[in-house]
Motif scaffolding. Structure first.
Motif, short mmCIF file in Angstrom:
data_model
loop_
_atom_site.label_atom_id
_atom_site.label_comp_id
_atom_site.label_asym_id
_atom_site.label_seq_id
_atom_site.Cartn_x
_atom_site.Cartn_y
_atom_site.Cartn_z
N LYS A 90 -57.08 9.57 -7.31
CA LYS A 90 -56.31 8.67 -8.24
C LYS A 90 -55.44 9.86 -8.97
N THR A 91 -56.12 10.81 -9.31
CA THR A 91 -55.25 11.86 -9.95
C THR A 91 -54.02 12.79 -9.02
N VAL A 92 -54.60 12.74 -7.82
CA VAL A 92 -53.52 13.35 -6.93
C VAL A 92 -52.39 12.14 -6.77
N TRP A 93 -52.71 10.93 -6.51
CA TRP A 93 -51.59 9.87 -6.34
C TRP A 93 -50.70 9.89 -7.53
N GLU A 94 -51.43 9.89 -8.69
CA GLU A 94 -50.62 9.95 -10.20
C GLU A 94 -49.56 11.07 -10.30
N THR A 95 -50.30 12.31 -9.76
CA THR A 95 -49.24 13.35 -9.89
C THR A 95 -48.37 13.54 -8.98
N LEU A 96 -48.73 13.44 -7.62
CA LEU A 96 -47.86 13.60 -6.42
C LEU A 96 -46.84 12.40 -6.28
N SER A 97 -46.94 11.12 -6.36
CA SER A 97 -46.36 10.01 -6.08
C SER A 97 -44.91 10.08 -7.09
N THR A 98 -45.26 10.19 -8.27
CA THR A 98 -43.90 10.58 -9.19
C THR A 98 -43.10 11.55 -8.58
N ILE A 99 -43.37 12.66 -8.11
CA ILE A 99 -42.60 13.67 -7.83
C ILE A 99 -41.92 13.43 -6.50
N LEU A 100 -42.68 12.74 -5.47
CA LEU A 100 -42.12 12.18 -4.39
C LEU A 100 -41.24 11.10 -4.22
N ARG A 101 -41.46 10.08 -5.47
CA ARG A 101 -40.31 9.19 -5.58
C ARG A 101 -39.02 9.75 -6.16
N GLU A 102 -39.26 10.58 -6.98
CA GLU A 102 -37.90 11.45 -7.55
C GLU A 102 -37.20 12.14 -6.58
#
Length: 119
Positions: A90-102
């Motif tokens: 969950k932490t990995v998803w919340e951290t990296l998904s934001t960056i990947l979306r940007e």
């Protein structure tokens, strides 16, 4: 000759904000081995005891890479181990998904979503 006489620095032990590798593993003699390696930061721990005013330290995982769940036999895990893995993902998803979306990286975002699903 120089190695035997060179002074060694004092070992300060683990201290807050140090970074080290955490490398739990299992090795079956003459057959196979598996190891997971993460970089962790030494951070203050919240405990019910203060150890004479010294406090306590714990690890904060800095590595942001999903664990490969297809290699896990879920029935062999304790509920607490499943919770730890799911919370990490969950932490990995919340951290990296934001960056990947940007970044507009939909391919990697799709892969990350699949790899960080709760088991």
């Amino acid at each position: 000759m120089g190695v035997g006489i060179r002074p060694m620095p004092d070992d300060p032990g683990l201290q807050e904000n140090m970074f080290i590798s955490n490398e739990p593993g299992y090795y079956h003699a003459e057959e196979f081995g598996i190891r997971i390696e993460d970089i962790v930061q030494i951070v203050p721990a919240s405990t019910i005891h203060n150890f004479g005013g010294r406090g306590a330290l714990t690890f904060k995982t800095i590595t942001m890479c999903p664990k490969q769940t297809k290699m896990i036999i879920k029935d062999m895990l304790l509920d607490t181990e499943i919770t730890i893995l799911n919370n990490y993902h969950k932490t990995v998803w919340e951290t990296l998904s934001t960056i990947l979306r940007e970044e507009g990286d939909d391919l990697t975002l799709s892969w990350l979503e699949k790899e960080t699903r709760a088991i």
